[in-house]
Structures are given as C-alpha cells and as structure tokens.
Design an enzyme around this catalytic site. Structure first.
Site, PDB file in Angstrom:
ATOM      1  N   TYR A   1      -2.043  -0.972  10.659  1.00  0.00           N
ATOM      2  CA  TYR A   1      -2.313  -1.531   9.316  1.00  0.00           C
ATOM      3  C   TYR A   1      -1.165  -1.163   8.383  1.00  0.00           C
ATOM      4  O   TYR A   1      -0.523  -2.030   7.795  1.00  0.00           O
ATOM      5  CB  TYR A   1      -3.638  -1.006   8.755  1.00  0.00           C
TER       6      TYR A   1
ATOM      7  N   SER B   1       0.832  -1.201   0.000  1.00  0.00           N
ATOM      8  CA  SER B   1       0.000   0.000   0.000  1.00  0.00           C
ATOM      9  C   SER B   1       0.862   1.244   0.000  1.00  0.00           C
ATOM     10  O   SER B   1       1.943   1.263   0.580  1.00  0.00           O
ATOM     11  CB  SER B   1      -0.886  -0.014   1.259  1.00  0.00           C
TER      12      SER B   1
ATOM     13  N   LYS C   1       2.142  -3.482   6.724  1.00  0.00           N
ATOM     14  CA  LYS C   1       2.532  -3.573   5.307  1.00  0.00           C
ATOM     15  C   LYS C   1       4.024  -3.284   5.153  1.00  0.00           C
ATOM     16  O   LYS C   1       4.744  -3.971   4.434  1.00  0.00           O
ATOM     17  CB  LYS C   1       1.733  -2.579   4.464  1.00  0.00           C
TER      18      LYS C   1
HETATM   19  C1  WQD Z   1      -9.717   9.315   1.131  1.00  0.00           C
HETATM   20  C2  WQD Z   1      -9.964  10.798   1.349  1.00  0.00           C
HETATM   21  C3  WQD Z   1     -10.233  11.392   3.656  1.00  0.00           C
HETATM   22  C4  WQD Z   1     -13.997   9.148   4.207  1.00  0.00           C
HETATM   23  C5  WQD Z   1      -6.859   4.422   3.236  1.00  0.00           C
HETATM   24  C6  WQD Z   1      -5.671   3.603   3.670  1.00  0.00           C
HETATM   25  C7  WQD Z   1      -5.041   2.965   2.457  1.00  0.00           C
HETATM   26  C8  WQD Z   1      -6.081   2.114   1.785  1.00  0.00           C
HETATM   27  C9  WQD Z   1      -7.198   3.024   1.306  1.00  0.00           C
HETATM   28  C10 WQD Z   1      -6.634  -0.138   2.416  1.00  0.00           C
HETATM   29  C11 WQD Z   1      -9.213  11.372   2.533  1.00  0.00           C
HETATM   30  C12 WQD Z   1     -11.532  11.630   2.887  1.00  0.00           C
HETATM   31  C13 WQD Z   1     -12.839   9.697   3.665  1.00  0.00           C
HETATM   32  C14 WQD Z   1     -15.060  10.007   4.604  1.00  0.00           C
HETATM   33  C15 WQD Z   1     -13.754  11.895   3.883  1.00  0.00           C
HETATM   34  N1  WQD Z   1      -6.570   1.141   2.695  1.00  0.00           N
HETATM   35  N2  WQD Z   1     -12.736  11.053   3.507  1.00  0.00           N
HETATM   36  N3  WQD Z   1     -14.890  11.359   4.419  1.00  0.00           N
HETATM   37  O1  WQD Z   1      -7.287   7.334   3.968  1.00  0.00           O
HETATM   38  O2  WQD Z   1      -6.507   7.812   1.576  1.00  0.00           O
HETATM   39  O3  WQD Z   1      -6.424   5.494   2.451  1.00  0.00           O
HETATM   40  O4  WQD Z   1      -7.761   3.640   2.482  1.00  0.00           O
HETATM   41  O5  WQD Z   1      -6.311  -0.730   1.435  1.00  0.00           O
HETATM   42  O6  WQD Z   1      -3.947   2.157   2.847  1.00  0.00           O
HETATM   43  O7  WQD Z   1      -4.704   4.453   4.267  1.00  0.00           O
HETATM   44  O8  WQD Z   1      -8.628   6.512   1.956  1.00  0.00           O
HETATM   45  O9  WQD Z   1     -10.990   6.596   1.359  1.00  0.00           O
HETATM   46  O10 WQD Z   1     -10.355   6.650   3.821  1.00  0.00           O
HETATM   47  O11 WQD Z   1      -9.909   8.646   2.388  1.00  0.00           O
HETATM   48  O12 WQD Z   1     -13.646  13.132   3.737  1.00  0.00           O
HETATM   49  O13 WQD Z   1     -16.132   9.567   5.107  1.00  0.00           O
HETATM   50  O14 WQD Z   1     -11.353  10.984   1.636  1.00  0.00           O
HETATM   51  O15 WQD Z   1      -9.991  12.431   4.595  1.00  0.00           O
HETATM   52  O16 WQD Z   1      -8.835  12.697   2.206  1.00  0.00           O
HETATM   53  P1  WQD Z   1      -7.174   6.903   2.551  1.00  0.00           P
HETATM   54  P2  WQD Z   1     -10.050   7.046   2.414  1.00  0.00           P
END
Ligand code: WQD
Length: 335
Positions: free
Chosen positions: A149, A124, A153
C-alpha cells in the site's frame, strides 16, 4: 468549475465532495463502490442540498473515462480512488499495484488527451517510511515503505513526477496525509471500513459502542512518552479543506508540489483512549499486546509549508475528532 473526484464516495473523498459543493464547484464522481456505498450520494445531497454526477465504475475503465472527459469539461481531478488497507496489501500485492497504479495511469493518460492538467493526489505520510527526523518536513527522505500500500503511493508520486517532467503543464499537487480520523459533524458520512477495523479510531469507536469487546494496544515498549505509538491525527474535514486549498494552488500555478497535511501534534495511543473516554463519557477497555509488525514508534508532521504556500492549517482539535467519530457510529447504529 467542474471537478472529477475519483473515489468520491469513500471516507476522505466524500468529505472532499461536500467541501467542493459548499464552495459551489460542480462535481463528477467515479467510484466502483468497492469500499463505499451508493447511499453516500444521498447523504452528500442531504448535507449540501446539491447533486453530483455519479459514475459507478472502475477508474481503470478508459471507455468510461473517455465518456466523462467528453461529456464534461473537467477543470481538475482529485484522485482518491485506491485500495488502502495496509495488512491486506501485504497479502495481495498484485491487486494493490494493479489497482492503485493502473487507475492512476489510466486517469493521467485520459487527462493529457483532454488537456486537463490539474491533479490533486491523495498520498500518505507512509511514503516517509521510518522517519529520518521528526517532525517530518516535505524534503525528508522518502522510501523504506514496509507494505505494498505504502509502496504504491511512493511509486505513484514518482509516476506523477515523471509525467510532469514530460509535460510541464501537468500540475500534480501531492498531499501526504497523516492519520485522518473523525467524521462530518452531521454524522451522515464518516469512516465505515469493511469488516474488523485495522485503524485505531474505527476500532476505538466500535469498542465504545459495544460492537467490539476490547481494544488491543499494539506495544507499550516504544521509545515514546508512554511507550505506545505516537501519530499525527487530523480531522477528516480539515483534510478535505486542505484539498480545496491545494486545488486553488493548482489552478493558479504550474509545477509539481508536495504538502504534508497534518496538525503537527503527535498523540499516543493511550492519550487517544483517555481523550476519547473523557470527551464522550464512555469507557474503552483495552489490553496491551505485542507490537504490530511494520509499525513505527512515532510519526508526526511539520505542516508549515501548507500554511505558508496554501494558506491552510488544521482548525479542528482532538475533542472535535473524538466527538465526531463517536457521533458518526452512534448515528449509524440508530438505523
Ligand atoms: C495508529 C496507532 C498502532 C489499531 C495507517 C497507514 C496510513 C493510513 C492510516 C491509509 C499505531 C495503534 C492501531 C489497533 C493499536 N492508511 N493501534 N490498536 O498505522 O499509523 O497508519 O493508517 O490511509 O498510511 O499506514 O494507523 O490507526 O492503524 O495505527 O494500538 O487496533 O494505533 O500501533 O501506533 P497507522 P493506525
């Protein structure tokens, strides 16, 4: 050729199994169904017309691994099995390290015993921590992960490197995913997180479908184009195809290889909401709330190494990702 796919009924794993079957590989899946369901076997058959051999087991069960490697001549392994909820990992670090590290160690031990050396690993972009620079290239500094998590990785990447040093034939191809979203165009397989989604897209689609009331946008005061977080979203089918390109590399080479699997383009949360509304003709009500602890402002890839060395690049665009994500949830709700 026969490929063992751990976690092959999960979100990314099931899409990779479909692409493997489409390219006439034989597939054996081991999955403990902790974040998937047995009916995905039927969905994969419905999409491809092909069967898989399925073991409902924990990858840490070395007796089952022994049975699999004894009964089947496994040419390569794709390792998707692992817990992946960032927030949960902070609450339950022992569970995450035991499962993610333990499954990998058991698997590698059994592979070496059976002289199976080709290993495609689901890593990741989170291993980069707070990006040293953007766009991220594979030689950027890794570390500074902010949750068990992501740290698991990173630890697994080190473990694979150490195993390769001790056994140069052992060939890990380490794939650093950016943000996988979307679903197979049939809507038969896709992302079905248990409970309230942590990730952006599963949350957006549930607000759009009326299942959830409103999207909370975590922070609009980041140093980005519109103040909301920027990420490199990649269609899960593109991601799956990247694994087949990596497999071909592993079968033809010896060594240890690292590749970013992303599109190279970053989109903000607000852009994702606006594009989703436009593509699907629906409204996604949202409110601005405080930043989510541990979040970074921007993260997107330079994916040119995967193109140069694997001949792979993402083909599907944001419109495909938006349409296929929504199509999946609508199909699920039809039931
Ligand atoms: C994306 C953007 C949030 C939810 C994580 C893990 C990564 C992988 C993918 C597993 C950010 C914003 C999110 C919400 C929001 N995990 N957001 N409201 O954090 O980039 O990555 O998930 O495979 O390893 O780190 O993904 O989709 O959670 O967030 O505003 O309800 O959307 O702040 O900017 P992230 P995400």
């Amino acid at each position: 050729m026969k490929i063992l796919v751990t976690g092959g009924l999960g979100y990314i794993g099931s899409h990779a199994v479909v692409e493997l079957l489409n390219e006439n590989y034989d597939v054996v899946v081991i999955d403990d169904l902790s974040n998937s369901s047995r009916d995905i076997v039927d969905k994969i058959k419905e999409i491809t017309g092909k069967d898989i051999v399925f073991y409902e087991n924990d990858v840490r069960d070395e007796a089952v691994l022994e049975e699999i490697f004894t009964k089947h001549k496994i040419d390569a392994v794709m390792h998707f099995a692992g817990y992946k909820a960032v927030g949960e990992s902070v609450q339950k670090p022992i569970l995450y390290y035991e499962n993610n590290l333990g499954s990998t160690l058991s698997l590698c031990k059994k592979m070496l015993e059976h002289e199976c050396y080709k290993f495609i690993f689901s890593s990741s972009a989170t291993v980069y921590g707070d990006p040293e620079r953007l766009p991220l290239t594979e030689d950027c500094r890794v570390g500074g992960t902010t949750n068990p998590y992501g740290t698991s990785k990173l630890m697994i990447e080190r473990i694979l490197s150490d195993i390769h040093i001790a056994n140069p034939k052992f060939t890990p191809v380490i794939l650093r995913y950016f943000n996988p979203i979307g679903a197979h165009k049939t809507g038969l397989i896709g992302e079905k997180p248990n409970g309230i989604p942590n990730n952006l897209m599963p949350y957006i689609v549930r607000v759009a479908s009326g299942e959830l009331e409103i999207l909370s946008i975590f922070g609009n005061d980041y140093d980005t184009k519109d103040g909301t977080g920027v990420r490199d979203y990649i269609h899960v089918v593109d991601l799956a195809k990247g694994h087949l390109s990596a497999l071909k590399k592993a079968m033809n080479d010896e060594g240890i290889f690292y590749y970013n699997l992303g599109t190279g383009t970053g989109y903000s949360v607000l852009e994702m909401v606006q594009n989703f509304e436009k593509v699907n003709g629906v409204k996604v009500p949202y409110k601005m709330v405080d930043r989510r602890p541990g979040d970074i402002a921007s993260c997107y890839s330079d994916a040119s190494k995967a193109y140069e060395e694997l001949g792979w690049k993402a083909e599907l665009g944001l419109e495909d990702m938006m349409r296929d994500s929504y199509n999946f949830i609508l199909k699920q709700n039809e039931k």
